[in-house]
Scaffold this motif. Structure first.
Motif, PDB file in Angstrom:
ATOM      1  N   ALA A 110     -17.803   1.367   3.610  1.00  9.94           N
ATOM      2  CA  ALA A 110     -17.791   1.638   5.051  1.00  9.94           C
ATOM      3  C   ALA A 110     -16.392   1.996   5.543  1.00  9.94           C
ATOM      4  CB  ALA A 110     -18.323   0.422   5.813  1.00  9.94           C
ATOM      5  N   ASP A 111     -15.378   1.303   5.053  1.00 14.10           N
ATOM      6  CA  ASP A 111     -13.990   1.531   5.475  1.00 14.10           C
ATOM      7  C   ASP A 111     -13.103   1.150   4.292  1.00 14.10           C
ATOM      8  OD1 ASP A 111     -11.643   1.951   6.894  1.00 14.10           O
ATOM      9  OD2 ASP A 111     -11.777   0.056   8.000  1.00 14.10           O
ATOM     10  N   THR A 112     -12.719   2.142   3.493  1.00 12.87           N
ATOM     11  CA  THR A 112     -11.986   1.890   2.260  1.00 12.87           C
ATOM     12  C   THR A 112     -10.707   2.702   2.209  1.00 12.87           C
ATOM     13  OG1 THR A 112     -14.073   1.479   1.102  1.00 12.87           O
ATOM     14  CG2 THR A 112     -12.147   1.909  -0.262  1.00 12.87           C
ATOM     15  N   VAL A 113      -9.651   2.044   1.746  1.00 14.34           N
ATOM     16  CA  VAL A 113      -8.355   2.688   1.527  1.00 14.34           C
ATOM     17  C   VAL A 113      -7.968   2.440   0.073  1.00 14.34           C
ATOM     18  CG1 VAL A 113      -5.894   2.583   2.071  1.00 14.34           C
ATOM     19  CG2 VAL A 113      -7.571   2.417   3.896  1.00 14.34           C
ATOM     20  N   VAL A 114      -7.505   3.494  -0.589  1.00 10.91           N
ATOM     21  CA  VAL A 114      -6.981   3.365  -1.947  1.00 10.91           C
ATOM     22  C   VAL A 114      -5.556   3.884  -1.915  1.00 10.91           C
ATOM     23  CG1 VAL A 114      -7.221   4.080  -4.352  1.00 10.91           C
ATOM     24  CG2 VAL A 114      -9.257   3.635  -3.004  1.00 10.91           C
ATOM     25  N   SER A 115      -4.663   3.115  -2.520  1.00 12.87           N
ATOM     26  CA  SER A 115      -3.266   3.517  -2.597  1.00 12.87           C
ATOM     27  C   SER A 115      -2.844   3.441  -4.057  1.00 12.87           C
ATOM     28  CB  SER A 115      -2.407   2.611  -1.721  1.00 12.87           C
ATOM     29  OG  SER A 115      -2.345   1.316  -2.246  1.00 12.87           O
ATOM     30  N   PHE A 156       0.853  -1.187   0.000  1.00  7.74           N
ATOM     31  CA  PHE A 156       0.000   0.000   0.000  1.00  7.74           C
ATOM     32  C   PHE A 156       0.892   1.242   0.000  1.00  7.74           C
ATOM     33  CE2 PHE A 156      -2.700  -3.308   1.654  1.00  7.74           C
ATOM     34  CZ  PHE A 156      -3.937  -3.034   1.091  1.00  7.74           C
ATOM     35  N   VAL A 157       1.209   1.734  -1.194  1.00  7.50           N
ATOM     36  CA  VAL A 157       2.048   2.915  -1.355  1.00  7.50           C
ATOM     37  C   VAL A 157       1.149   4.153  -1.360  1.00  7.50           C
ATOM     38  CG1 VAL A 157       3.714   4.074  -2.859  1.00  7.50           C
ATOM     39  CG2 VAL A 157       3.724   1.572  -2.677  1.00  7.50           C
ATOM     40  N   ASN A 158       1.415   5.080  -0.467  1.00  9.84           N
ATOM     41  CA  ASN A 158       0.623   6.319  -0.342  1.00  9.84           C
ATOM     42  C   ASN A 158      -0.869   6.048  -0.072  1.00  9.84           C
ATOM     43  OD1 ASN A 158       2.916   7.926  -0.985  1.00  9.84           O
ATOM     44  ND2 ASN A 158       2.564   7.464  -3.153  1.00  9.84           N
ATOM     45  N   PRO A 159      -1.216   5.251   0.947  1.00  7.30           N
ATOM     46  CA  PRO A 159      -2.635   4.956   1.202  1.00  7.30           C
ATOM     47  C   PRO A 159      -3.403   6.182   1.706  1.00  7.30           C
ATOM     48  CG  PRO A 159      -1.302   4.116   3.005  1.00  7.30           C
ATOM     49  CD  PRO A 159      -0.346   4.641   1.957  1.00  7.30           C
ATOM     50  N   LYS A 160      -4.649   6.278   1.245  1.00  2.00           N
ATOM     51  CA  LYS A 160      -5.544   7.358   1.683  1.00  2.00           C
ATOM     52  C   LYS A 160      -6.947   6.786   1.822  1.00  2.00           C
ATOM     53  CE  LYS A 160      -2.922  11.268   0.146  1.00  2.00           C
ATOM     54  NZ  LYS A 160      -1.700  10.623   0.143  1.00  2.00           N
ATOM     55  N   LYS A 161      -7.691   7.308   2.792  1.00  2.77           N
ATOM     56  CA  LYS A 161      -9.091   6.903   2.961  1.00  2.77           C
ATOM     57  C   LYS A 161      -9.869   7.312   1.723  1.00  2.77           C
ATOM     58  CE  LYS A 161     -10.703   5.569   6.913  1.00  2.77           C
ATOM     59  NZ  LYS A 161     -11.172   4.208   7.141  1.00  2.77           N
ATOM     60  N   ALA A 162     -10.785   6.478   1.312  1.00  2.00           N
ATOM     61  CA  ALA A 162     -11.652   6.782   0.173  1.00  2.00           C
ATOM     62  C   ALA A 162     -13.031   7.166   0.686  1.00  2.00           C
ATOM     63  CB  ALA A 162     -11.740   5.580  -0.759  1.00  2.00           C
ATOM     64  N   SER A 163     -13.798   7.812  -0.156  1.00  2.00           N
ATOM     65  CA  SER A 163     -15.115   8.312   0.254  1.00  2.00           C
ATOM     66  C   SER A 163     -16.242   7.313   0.019  1.00  2.00           C
ATOM     67  CB  SER A 163     -15.423   9.614  -0.490  1.00  2.00           C
ATOM     68  OG  SER A 163     -15.481   9.362  -1.884  1.00  2.00           O
ATOM     69  N   PHE A 164     -15.944   6.107  -0.431  1.00  2.00           N
ATOM     70  CA  PHE A 164     -17.004   5.117  -0.666  1.00  2.00           C
ATOM     71  C   PHE A 164     -16.783   3.917   0.247  1.00  2.00           C
ATOM     72  CE2 PHE A 164     -13.579   3.858  -3.440  1.00  2.00           C
ATOM     73  CZ  PHE A 164     -13.587   2.489  -3.398  1.00  2.00           C
ATOM     74  N   MET A 216      -3.456  -0.285  -5.264  1.00  2.00           N
ATOM     75  CA  MET A 216      -4.242  -1.198  -4.425  1.00  2.00           C
ATOM     76  C   MET A 216      -5.466  -0.483  -3.866  1.00  2.00           C
ATOM     77  SD  MET A 216      -2.303  -4.247  -3.615  1.00  2.00           S
ATOM     78  CE  MET A 216      -3.412  -4.750  -2.386  1.00  2.00           C
ATOM     79  N   ALA A 217      -6.558  -1.230  -3.736  1.00  4.19           N
ATOM     80  CA  ALA A 217      -7.754  -0.742  -3.050  1.00  4.19           C
ATOM     81  C   ALA A 217      -8.228  -1.841  -2.106  1.00  4.19           C
ATOM     82  CB  ALA A 217      -8.860  -0.397  -4.037  1.00  4.19           C
ATOM     83  N   LEU A 218      -8.598  -1.456  -0.893  1.00  8.13           N
ATOM     84  CA  LEU A 218      -9.097  -2.391   0.106  1.00  8.13           C
ATOM     85  C   LEU A 218     -10.327  -1.773   0.747  1.00  8.13           C
ATOM     86  CD1 LEU A 218      -8.712  -5.001   1.818  1.00  8.13           C
ATOM     87  CD2 LEU A 218      -7.363  -3.602   3.393  1.00  8.13           C
ATOM     88  N   SER A 219     -11.454  -2.486   0.675  1.00  5.53           N
ATOM     89  CA  SER A 219     -12.702  -1.979   1.228  1.00  5.53           C
ATOM     90  C   SER A 219     -13.325  -3.030   2.141  1.00  5.53           C
ATOM     91  CB  SER A 219     -13.676  -1.629   0.087  1.00  5.53           C
ATOM     92  OG  SER A 219     -14.827  -0.996   0.592  1.00  5.53           O
ATOM     93  N   VAL A 220     -13.620  -2.641   3.381  1.00  4.82           N
ATOM     94  CA  VAL A 220     -14.217  -3.525   4.378  1.00  4.82           C
ATOM     95  C   VAL A 220     -15.614  -2.991   4.683  1.00  4.82           C
ATOM     96  CG1 VAL A 220     -13.971  -4.498   6.690  1.00  4.82           C
ATOM     97  CG2 VAL A 220     -11.922  -3.953   5.354  1.00  4.82           C
ATOM     98  N   ASN A 221     -16.631  -3.855   4.531  1.00  8.28           N
ATOM     99  CA  ASN A 221     -18.018  -3.419   4.638  1.00  8.28           C
ATOM    100  C   ASN A 221     -18.855  -4.437   5.386  1.00  8.28           C
ATOM    101  OD1 ASN A 221     -17.996  -1.082   2.494  1.00  8.28           O
ATOM    102  ND2 ASN A 221     -16.801  -2.765   1.669  1.00  8.28           N
ATOM    103  N   PRO A 222     -19.785  -3.973   6.224  1.00  4.57           N
ATOM    104  CA  PRO A 222     -20.682  -4.912   6.903  1.00  4.57           C
ATOM    105  C   PRO A 222     -21.455  -5.737   5.876  1.00  4.57           C
ATOM    106  CG  PRO A 222     -20.923  -2.712   7.812  1.00  4.57           C
ATOM    107  CD  PRO A 222     -20.076  -2.588   6.585  1.00  4.57           C
ATOM    108  N   CYS A 223     -21.639  -7.007   6.173  1.00  9.47           N
ATOM    109  CA  CYS A 223     -22.348  -7.910   5.264  1.00  9.47           C
ATOM    110  C   CYS A 223     -23.141  -8.899   6.108  1.00  9.47           C
ATOM    111  CB  CYS A 223     -21.352  -8.670   4.394  1.00  9.47           C
ATOM    112  SG  CYS A 223     -22.062 -10.038   3.437  1.00  9.47           S
TER     113      CYS A 223
END
Length: 176
Positions: A112-117, A102-110, A120-127
């Motif tokens: 529940a809990d998403t990081v885009v670098s 994860f180079v230069n990770p930043k929170k994303a606006s979509f 790479m993109a990683l999004s964790v969401n209730p299911c």
């Protein structure tokens, strides 16, 4: 439990979808459906290089995980991993603990809990799946990412992940 994009499967079923364009100079066509998910090809195309042949290899791993590798001319270019019950993790903390991925990770606006670098993109969401509460994790990686590129396809990756997320959750069986 989420183990990251390099999880090894002991057994897997592989489905391969292959598309080639008819005209030699035009290269391949990105289909309307990739990895069993309907997605705008215009969102995916900027993440892929030029080439002649596009393939999508979908591998269900157990009941809760699916991996889809997108290749152009036989080289893996994009990895999409979905975990229907990946456990609860903090996306930014996970990114910080894995700085080589994860180079230069930043929170994303979509999500529940998403990081885009860069790459790479990683999004964790209730299911909720069949009455059981858990977390859907979407993990997208640009395999050809070059750290010398100034933005590492960040904007294109973010647009693609944002569009893929609700479709992936629905197709995976997550209920609201």
């Amino acid at each position: 439990m989420y183990r990251g994009p390099r999880t090894t499967a002991l057994s897997a079923v592989v489905l391969v979808a292959s598309l080639s364009a008819c005209g030699g100079s035009e290269g391949y066509t990105v289909p309307q459906e990739v990895c069993g998910r309907k997605i705008d090809p215009g969102l995916l195309r900027p993440l892929l290089p030029e080439g002649e042949k596009f393939e999508a290899e979908v591998t269900p791993i157990g009941d809760d995980m699916t991996r889809c590798l997108l290749s152009v001319d036989g080289r893996t270019e994009l990895g999409i991993r979905e975990y229907r019950d990946g456990g609860e993790i903090d996306a930014m903390k996970f990114a910080a603990e894995n700085p080589s991925r994860f180079v230069n990770p930043k929170k994303a606006s979509f999500g529940a809990d998403t990081v885009v670098s860069d790459g790479m993109a990683l999004s964790v969401n209730p299911c909720t799946y069949q009455g059981k509460e858990g977390h859907y994790i979407l993990d997208v990686s640009v395999e050809r990412f070059d750290v010398s590129e100034p933005d590492g396809w960040r904007e294109e990756l973010e647009r693609f992940a944002e569009a893929y997320l609700p479709v992936g959750m629905e197709e995976t069986g997550c209920e609201e």
